[in-house]
Write a protein that holds these residues in place. Structure first.
Motif, PDB file in Angstrom:
ATOM      1  N   GLY A  70       1.462  -1.136  -0.481  1.00 45.39           N
ATOM      2  CA  GLY A  70       0.130  -0.065   0.078  1.00 45.39           C
ATOM      3  C   GLY A  70       1.099   1.235   0.295  1.00 45.39           C
ATOM      4  O   GLY A  70       1.999   0.928   0.013  1.00 45.39           O
ATOM      5  N   ILE A  71       0.434   2.256  -0.508  1.00 49.84           N
ATOM      6  CA  ILE A  71       0.979   3.278  -0.203  1.00 49.84           C
ATOM      7  C   ILE A  71       1.057   3.869   1.270  1.00 49.84           C
ATOM      8  O   ILE A  71      -1.245   4.349   1.386  1.00 49.84           O
ATOM      9  CB  ILE A  71       0.124   4.343  -1.601  1.00 49.84           C
ATOM     10  N   VAL A  72       1.696   5.132   2.142  1.00 46.31           N
ATOM     11  CA  VAL A  72       1.448   5.585   3.379  1.00 46.31           C
ATOM     12  C   VAL A  72       0.327   6.638   3.274  1.00 46.31           C
ATOM     13  O   VAL A  72       0.082   7.101   2.728  1.00 46.31           O
ATOM     14  CB  VAL A  72       2.754   5.092   3.803  1.00 46.31           C
ATOM     15  N   SER A  73       0.477   6.657   4.784  1.00 43.52           N
ATOM     16  CA  SER A  73      -0.930   7.447   5.029  1.00 43.52           C
ATOM     17  C   SER A  73      -0.062   9.024   5.338  1.00 43.52           C
ATOM     18  O   SER A  73       1.456   8.927   5.837  1.00 43.52           O
ATOM     19  CB  SER A  73      -1.498   7.202   6.439  1.00 43.52           C
ATOM     20  N   ILE A  74       0.005   9.971   5.414  1.00 39.50           N
ATOM     21  CA  ILE A  74       0.559  11.129   5.284  1.00 39.50           C
ATOM     22  C   ILE A  74       0.534  11.911   6.476  1.00 39.50           C
ATOM     23  O   ILE A  74      -1.297  12.436   6.230  1.00 39.50           O
ATOM     24  CB  ILE A  74       1.648  11.799   4.400  1.00 39.50           C
ATOM     25  N   ASP A  75       0.817  12.701   7.811  1.00 42.00           N
ATOM     26  CA  ASP A  75       0.671  14.052   8.377  1.00 42.00           C
ATOM     27  C   ASP A  75       1.205  14.661   7.704  1.00 42.00           C
ATOM     28  O   ASP A  75       2.760  14.603   8.459  1.00 42.00           O
ATOM     29  CB  ASP A  75      -0.128  13.776   9.605  1.00 42.00           C
ATOM     30  N   ARG A  76       1.595  15.550   8.180  1.00 37.19           N
ATOM     31  CA  ARG A  76       2.097  17.128   7.956  1.00 37.19           C
ATOM     32  C   ARG A  76       1.330  18.152   8.566  1.00 37.19           C
ATOM     33  O   ARG A  76       0.670  18.740   8.447  1.00 37.19           O
ATOM     34  CB  ARG A  76       2.494  17.262   6.442  1.00 37.19           C
ATOM     35  N   PHE A  77       2.799  18.774   9.572  1.00 33.76           N
ATOM     36  CA  PHE A  77       1.985  20.037  10.505  1.00 33.76           C
ATOM     37  C   PHE A  77       3.339  20.811   9.829  1.00 33.76           C
ATOM     38  O   PHE A  77       4.891  20.889   9.475  1.00 33.76           O
ATOM     39  CB  PHE A  77       2.421  19.123  11.942  1.00 33.76           C
ATOM     40  N   ASP A  78       2.355  22.384  10.294  1.00 34.03           N
ATOM     41  CA  ASP A  78       3.287  23.726  10.170  1.00 34.03           C
ATOM     42  C   ASP A  78       3.724  23.799  11.598  1.00 34.03           C
ATOM     43  O   ASP A  78       2.360  23.657  12.172  1.00 34.03           O
ATOM     44  CB  ASP A  78       2.437  23.979   9.285  1.00 34.03           C
ATOM     45  N   VAL A  79       4.256  23.484  12.095  1.00 33.57           N
ATOM     46  CA  VAL A  79       5.013  24.164  13.837  1.00 33.57           C
ATOM     47  C   VAL A  79       5.362  25.949  13.482  1.00 33.57           C
ATOM     48  O   VAL A  79       6.826  25.989  13.164  1.00 33.57           O
ATOM     49  CB  VAL A  79       6.147  23.055  14.092  1.00 33.57           C
ATOM     50  N   THR A  80       4.883  26.554  14.594  1.00 29.30           N
ATOM     51  CA  THR A  80       5.662  27.603  14.630  1.00 29.30           C
ATOM     52  C   THR A  80       5.858  27.648  16.307  1.00 29.30           C
ATOM     53  O   THR A  80       5.527  27.486  17.217  1.00 29.30           O
ATOM     54  CB  THR A  80       4.003  29.283  14.642  1.00 29.30           C
ATOM     55  N   ILE A  81       7.320  28.270  16.643  1.00 27.99           N
ATOM     56  CA  ILE A  81       7.983  28.507  18.105  1.00 27.99           C
ATOM     57  C   ILE A  81       8.298  29.460  18.283  1.00 27.99           C
ATOM     58  O   ILE A  81       8.888  30.546  17.017  1.00 27.99           O
ATOM     59  CB  ILE A  81       9.005  27.066  17.749  1.00 27.99           C
ATOM     60  N   THR A  82       7.770  30.402  19.179  1.00 22.99           N
ATOM     61  CA  THR A  82       7.482  31.899  19.311  1.00 22.99           C
ATOM     62  C   THR A  82       8.570  32.291  20.521  1.00 22.99           C
ATOM     63  O   THR A  82       7.959  31.432  21.585  1.00 22.99           O
ATOM     64  CB  THR A  82       6.327  32.334  19.783  1.00 22.99           C
ATOM     65  N   GLY A  83       9.701  32.619  20.364  1.00 26.22           N
ATOM     66  CA  GLY A  83      10.586  32.897  22.039  1.00 26.22           C
ATOM     67  C   GLY A  83      11.059  34.762  21.773  1.00 26.22           C
ATOM     68  O   GLY A  83       9.736  35.135  21.564  1.00 26.22           O
ATOM     69  N   PHE A  84      12.119  34.810  22.168  1.00 28.90           N
ATOM     70  CA  PHE A  84      11.358  36.478  22.628  1.00 28.90           C
ATOM     71  C   PHE A  84      13.357  36.739  21.736  1.00 28.90           C
ATOM     72  O   PHE A  84      14.305  35.898  22.073  1.00 28.90           O
ATOM     73  CB  PHE A  84      11.857  36.877  23.804  1.00 28.90           C
ATOM     74  N   ALA A  85      13.057  37.657  20.563  1.00 30.19           N
ATOM     75  CA  ALA A  85      14.263  37.999  19.650  1.00 30.19           C
ATOM     76  C   ALA A  85      14.928  38.984  20.727  1.00 30.19           C
ATOM     77  O   ALA A  85      14.516  40.448  21.934  1.00 30.19           O
ATOM     78  CB  ALA A  85      14.364  38.851  18.386  1.00 30.19           C
ATOM     79  N   ASN A  86      16.252  38.905  20.700  1.00 32.19           N
ATOM     80  CA  ASN A  86      17.239  39.799  21.701  1.00 32.19           C
ATOM     81  C   ASN A  86      18.705  40.380  21.235  1.00 32.19           C
ATOM     82  O   ASN A  86      18.966  38.683  20.883  1.00 32.19           O
ATOM     83  CB  ASN A  86      16.817  39.106  23.198  1.00 32.19           C
ATOM     84  N   HIS A  87      19.306  40.682  21.959  1.00 31.85           N
ATOM     85  CA  HIS A  87      20.723  41.003  21.704  1.00 31.85           C
ATOM     86  C   HIS A  87      21.618  39.565  21.522  1.00 31.85           C
ATOM     87  O   HIS A  87      21.250  39.234  23.491  1.00 31.85           O
ATOM     88  CB  HIS A  87      21.149  42.221  22.543  1.00 31.85           C
ATOM     89  N   ALA A  88      22.544  39.471  21.022  1.00 36.54           N
ATOM     90  CA  ALA A  88      22.815  37.927  21.119  1.00 36.54           C
ATOM     91  C   ALA A  88      24.103  38.414  22.333  1.00 36.54           C
ATOM     92  O   ALA A  88      24.328  36.950  22.456  1.00 36.54           O
ATOM     93  CB  ALA A  88      23.607  37.362  20.512  1.00 36.54           C
ATOM     94  N   GLY A  89      24.068  39.904  22.700  1.00 35.28           N
ATOM     95  CA  GLY A  89      25.941  39.780  23.617  1.00 35.28           C
ATOM     96  C   GLY A  89      25.469  40.092  24.670  1.00 35.28           C
ATOM     97  O   GLY A  89      26.483  40.095  25.638  1.00 35.28           O
ATOM     98  N   THR A  90      24.325  40.841  24.746  1.00 36.14           N
ATOM     99  CA  THR A  90      24.229  40.983  26.264  1.00 36.14           C
ATOM    100  C   THR A  90      22.686  40.398  27.094  1.00 36.14           C
ATOM    101  O   THR A  90      22.518  41.285  28.278  1.00 36.14           O
ATOM    102  CB  THR A  90      23.564  42.285  26.134  1.00 36.14           C
TER     103      THR A  90
END
Length: 438
Positions: free
Chosen positions: A235-255
């Motif tokens: 047979g031909i497989v079942s497929i589930d495809r998800f779009d995933v959004t991960i939300t954090g917080f953008a901030n200064h990489a040095g400080t």
């Protein structure tokens, strides 16, 4: 693995050759392998890189000039074979060989000839030209079938099984507005002599076909590694495809201190590992893939604040796919808590499995045994036109090896002898299906 393969091969006797008609039971009935090779090499000219050779593969994407040229080539061969090909509103090329019973439902055989960019010369082509060779062989041997046999070359398989989806009456509203390699499906259909205004007329109702048979390269490495020439597709497989959004917080990489960061990319990395671990932790042929990742703001001195990614799960069991999806999402929420992020899953595609018809599988097994070819059973991890035709009637697929499991690449290669083996199994299976109830 070896013990399992040996067991499968020994089970070849489970389907008796007595189910085949006399004309099909003889191993002497075979296609012309050299003629099949010639048609495949002829088709390879369309979409070949300038100055290239057969080994350089093709870019014959749907609706392109190369696709139009390849379709004209295929239709010319079909005309020579007396199949009177026509293009339906969905752009599918359909040729018909009459049967002796004018009331019998058709048996459909075929595949596609469009390719991905920088693809190979075997994906789809072997099934399409192999089906043509089967019908040529029937004419050569003056063998008549009770059922009419239709050769179908489906349009735009690589862009979402567009032609076969329309044929099965499953092309949803708005689908023709989708863009594929810079052209809408609507405009693409017009380029290949389809008619988007009459698309509904391409559809056939469920139960209107006697059976559908498709020969295809495996596009995986199981047959090649096992040195087994024939795969009987479960047979031909079942497929589930998800779009995933991960939300954090953008901030200064040095400080920004490490303990206070809400790094969306770190959470994504952990989710990628989780998908791999969850899919591997139980036996089976299920697969899970994170294949697309977009990072924002995607700057070297900014902590990533958002990640958009895909998670795709496949297995022959829709229940297993659903369970894997639940496990991945549960672990995702744990990761979100650990990393101070938020994760949202959106199911963008759900494809039900298309199981092969057991009676047709038995005919494929018997055909392989008659021809002295070993076989194993295996699922198809890739989508095929067959999964749409299964909605109209009984379905079966035959796989032949892909060397090293390579596909969608110029290095895609199936030995000529294996192409002929597959066409021979298709020939014998067709005759068995024609003689039987299924």
């Amino acid at each position: 693995m070896t013990q399992q393969i040996n067991r499968r091969v020994m089970l070849a006797g489970a389907a008796s050759a007595a189910a085949l008609p006399v004309s099909a039971a003889s191993p002497a009935l075979r296609v012309d392998g050299e003629r099949l090779r010639a048609t495949l090499e002829g088709l390879s000219r369309f979409g070949r890189p300038e100055g290239g050779t057969f080994a350089d593969g093709v870019s014959r994407t749907a609706y392109s000039d190369a696709d139009i040229g390849g379709r004209a080539y295929a239709m010319g061969l079909m005309k020579e074979a007396g199949l009177n090909p026509a293009i339906d509103p969905a752009g599918n090329i359909i040729g018909r060989r009459p049967g002796t019973d004018k009331t019998a439902k058709p048996i459909i055989i075929g595949s596609h000839i469009d390719s991905v960019r920088a693809g190979g010369n075997f994906d789809g082509d072997v099934g399409s030209m192999g089906a043509l060779e089967v019908l040529r062989t029937l004419d050569d041997r003056r063998i008549k079938t009770r059922h009419p046999v239709e050769l179908a070359i489906w349009s735009n398989e690589e862009g979402g099984t567009v032609g076969s989806t329309a044929f099965a009456g499953r092309l949803g509203p708005g689908a023709l507005d989708h863009v594929y390699y810079g052209i809408t499906l609507r405009e693409g259909l017009k380029r290949i002599a389809g008619d988007p205004e009459r698309l509904a007329q391409a559809a056939r109702p469920a139960g209107s076909i006697h059976a559908y048979l498709e020969l295809h390269i495996e596009q995986g490495g199981i047959l090649d590694a096992a040195r087994i020439p024939i795969g009987v597709v479960d047979g031909i497989v079942s497929i589930d495809r998800f779009d995933v959004t991960i939300t954090g917080f953008a901030n200064h990489a040095g400080t920004t201190p490490m303990p206070g960061r809400r790094n969306a990319l770190l959470a994504a990395a952990r989710l990628i590992e989780a998908v791999d671990a969850i899919v591997k932790r139980e036996p089976g042929r299920q697969v899970g893939t994170v294949g697309q990742l977009a990072v924002f703001p995607n700057a070297p001195n900014v902590i990533p604040g958002r990640v958009e990614m895909t998670v795709e799960l496949r297995d022959l069991s829709a229940d297993k796919v659903a369970a894997l999806g639940q496990a991945v999402q549960a672990r995702a929420q744990e990761i979100a808590t650990e990393t101070g992020t938020e994760m949202k899953f959106h199911l963008t595609e759900h494809i039900e499995p298309a199981l092969a018809t057991p009676a047709i599988q038995a005919h494929i097994e018997a055909a392989a045994k008659t021809l002295g070819l070993a076989f194993i059973h295996l699922p198809s991890g890739a989508g095929h036109d067959a999964q749409l035709l299964a909605k109209l009637g009984p379905m079966g697929m035959i796989f032949v090896p892909s060397i090293a499991g390579i596909s969608h690449s110029p290095k895609e290669l199936t030995p000529w002898s294996d192409c002929a083996n597959g066409a021979n199994v298709l020939l014998h299976t067709l005759l068995a299906v024609d003689a039987a109830g299924v």
